[in-house]
Every structure is written in C-alpha cells, then in structure tokens.
Write an enzyme that holds these catalytic residues in place. Structure first.
Site, PDB file in Angstrom:
ATOM      1  CG  MET A   1     -59.144  48.650  25.997  1.00  0.00           C
ATOM      2  SD  MET A   1     -57.400  48.510  25.560  1.00  0.00           S
ATOM      3  CE  MET A   1     -56.668  49.812  26.538  1.00  0.00           C
ATOM      4  CB  SER A  75     -58.531  56.053  25.159  1.00  0.00           C
ATOM      5  OG  SER A  75     -57.415  55.199  25.238  1.00  0.00           O
ATOM      6  CD  GLN A  76     -59.614  50.974  21.859  1.00  0.00           C
ATOM      7  OE1 GLN A  76     -58.504  50.435  21.880  1.00  0.00           O
ATOM      8  NE2 GLN A  76     -60.726  50.265  21.910  1.00  0.00           N
ATOM      9  CG  ASP A 192     -51.356  58.740  28.452  1.00  0.00           C
ATOM     10  OD1 ASP A 192     -51.432  57.585  28.902  1.00  0.00           O
ATOM     11  OD2 ASP A 192     -52.146  59.197  27.611  1.00  0.00           O
ATOM     12  CG  HIS A 248     -54.975  57.238  29.093  1.00  0.00           C
ATOM     13  ND1 HIS A 248     -54.606  57.834  27.920  1.00  0.00           N
ATOM     14  CD2 HIS A 248     -55.976  56.364  28.769  1.00  0.00           C
ATOM     15  CE1 HIS A 248     -55.333  57.348  26.934  1.00  0.00           C
ATOM     16  NE2 HIS A 248     -56.171  56.466  27.417  1.00  0.00           N
TER      17      HIS A 248
END
Length: 267
Positions: A1, A75-76, A192, A248
């Site tokens: 992202m 992450s994603q 996170d 994160h």
C-alpha cells in the site's frame, strides 16, 4: 500500500539486499499493471482476485521460477502472496514469508502510507460501507476488511479474504496447496500501529461482536475446523511464528539478514 515493486528506497532495496546476501539468487519483484504508477495505484484501487490472477500468470511465465521459488510479502503483500500459494500451485511456492500481513484482515485504518487525497478517499469509501458491492470490487483494503460486528455481511459479501480463509465454502485445493509449503513464516510487529489488530499477522483475531479480546489461531475455526491448511503445517512444524520488536515494517538490517534470510532462504 503506497509503494511499488521497484522503488529504490523500499522494494528495490530489499531486492538488492537479497542479491547481496544470497549468491547467484534470482529475484523477481512483481509489478502489477504496466507501469510503476499503475502498480502503486493497485495497492489501493483494484480487485485483488484479478491482481492475484495477473501475478500467477507472471510467475508461471517466468522460466527462472519453473522449478519453484520462495516468496516474500510485506504488509498487505503478505496476504497477497498467501493467495498466490493457495490458488496457483504451479510452479510451487516453497517458503512464504509474510511481514506484518493482515492474514485475518483488519478492523481499523489508523494511518495510510500514501498520498493524502488517496488515503482520504479510501477512508471515505470504507466509512460509506466496506461491504457495499462497488467498494468491495474497487478498494483493496475493503477486500480484507473484517468487521466483527458485521460478521454475516463479511462472510456473505467480502470478495477476497472470506474466500481465501474458506469461511463461505470449503475449497479443498486451498488447503492442500497451502499445506505443501516447506515453511510458512508469519511475522508480527510487536508495536504495530498499522495493522489492527496486530495479532492478525499471526492469524489471531477478534471474536464475533467483540473487540476487547483476541482469539489466537489455535482456538479459531480456521484451525479447529481445518478451514485452511494451517493445522497440517503446524503439526509438521512448518508454520513459523516470528516477531520483530518495532512498528509496522520497521525491520533492522541485521534482523532481516540473520532472522530471515539466513534462517529461511539460504538453502
């Protein structure tokens, strides 16, 4: 992202590090779309099912990967590469490392590493209704938005995560394909503030109608009802839970090299 496949300060840096630490390694950093700009946009606005299909085609057509490969997602992207492992078994994925991947989804959008107008638009659409059809089909974050207070809507209307986790109906091939991994390494960032709840990185999540407690993977239906191949991986000691003491995607250089490259990728 908010990133692209080949940003020299992020994914490009990771690629360079892998090539430095692993002699003669081949690294394919996936670009989804036909440009770096499109690749970045697809981190916010796309149908993840279409992106997975595109990624699978690119991997399958890469001759350098035909005998199998290791995959890393950030992450994603960690959730995204799990979808590749479950849906696209050829060529075989060997080790999967997910850094802070929202494997059980998210319920919150605290900050957004992208252009302000893009982030504001995503927030607006999620507030409008994450399970509204056009939002589901266009907003990536909506496709792993897991609202414990709208569990039925999530199961019925989510187009990506609910399918991937076999919560709507069982796709046995997903279980079988995931269970073939040599290692599935899930990485949680202990501080996170991006993934809510942070335990989602380890498949932990809120129970229905409650955000005050976390149900760990071992007590979840994903595990107890064997909705995925995770139980088989765990029983074979091929499901690994790693943690990093940071926010994160804050990964110190020596941690990335020693805890992950040397431990899981040099073989």
């Amino acid at each position: 992202m908010g990133d692209s496949c080949c940003n020299p300060l992020s994914m490009g840096r990771v690629k360079k590090l892998l090539m430095t630490e692993i002699p003669n390694v081949y690294v394919h950093s996936l670009m989804l779309g036909d440009s770096f700009v499109t690749d970045t946009e697809h981190g916010f606005f796309a149908n993840m099912n279409d992106l997975v299909a595109e990624a699978c085609q690119k991997i399958e057509s890469d001759e350098n990967l035909k005998n199998g490969y290791n995959a890393i997602g950030f992450s994603q992207g960690g959730l995204f590469v799990r979808a590749i492992a479950q849906r696209c078994p050829n060529p075989p994925m060997k080790t999967l490392i997910s850094f802070g991947g929202p494997q059980q989804g998210v319920y919150g959008f605290p900050y957004c590493p992208g252009e302000k107008h893009t982030c504001d638009l995503v927030r607006h659409l999620l507030n409008y209704g994450a399970y509204v059809s056009f939002v589901q089909n266009k907003v990536v974050q909506a496709q792993y938005w897991h609202d414990p207070y709208q569990k039925d809507d999530y199961i019925d209307k989510n187009i990506f995560l609910a399918d991937l986790n076999n919560e709507r109906q069982i796709n046995q091939s997903y279980n079988e394909n995931l269970a073939k991994l040599e290692n599935f390494v899930t990485v949680k960032f202990l501080r996170d503030h991006m993934i809510e709840p942070k335990e989602s990185a380890w498949f932990g999540y809120y129970p229905r109608d409650n955000t005050s407690v976390i149900v760990p993977l071992e007590e979840s239906e994903l595990f107890t009802k064997q909705l995925t191949g995770l139980k088989k991986l765990a029983e074979a000691n091929r499901l690994k839970f790693e943690s990093i003491d940071g926010d994160h995607l804050q990964i110190p250089h020596d941690v990335f090299v020693n805890q992950f490259i040397n431990k899981y990728l040099k073989n």
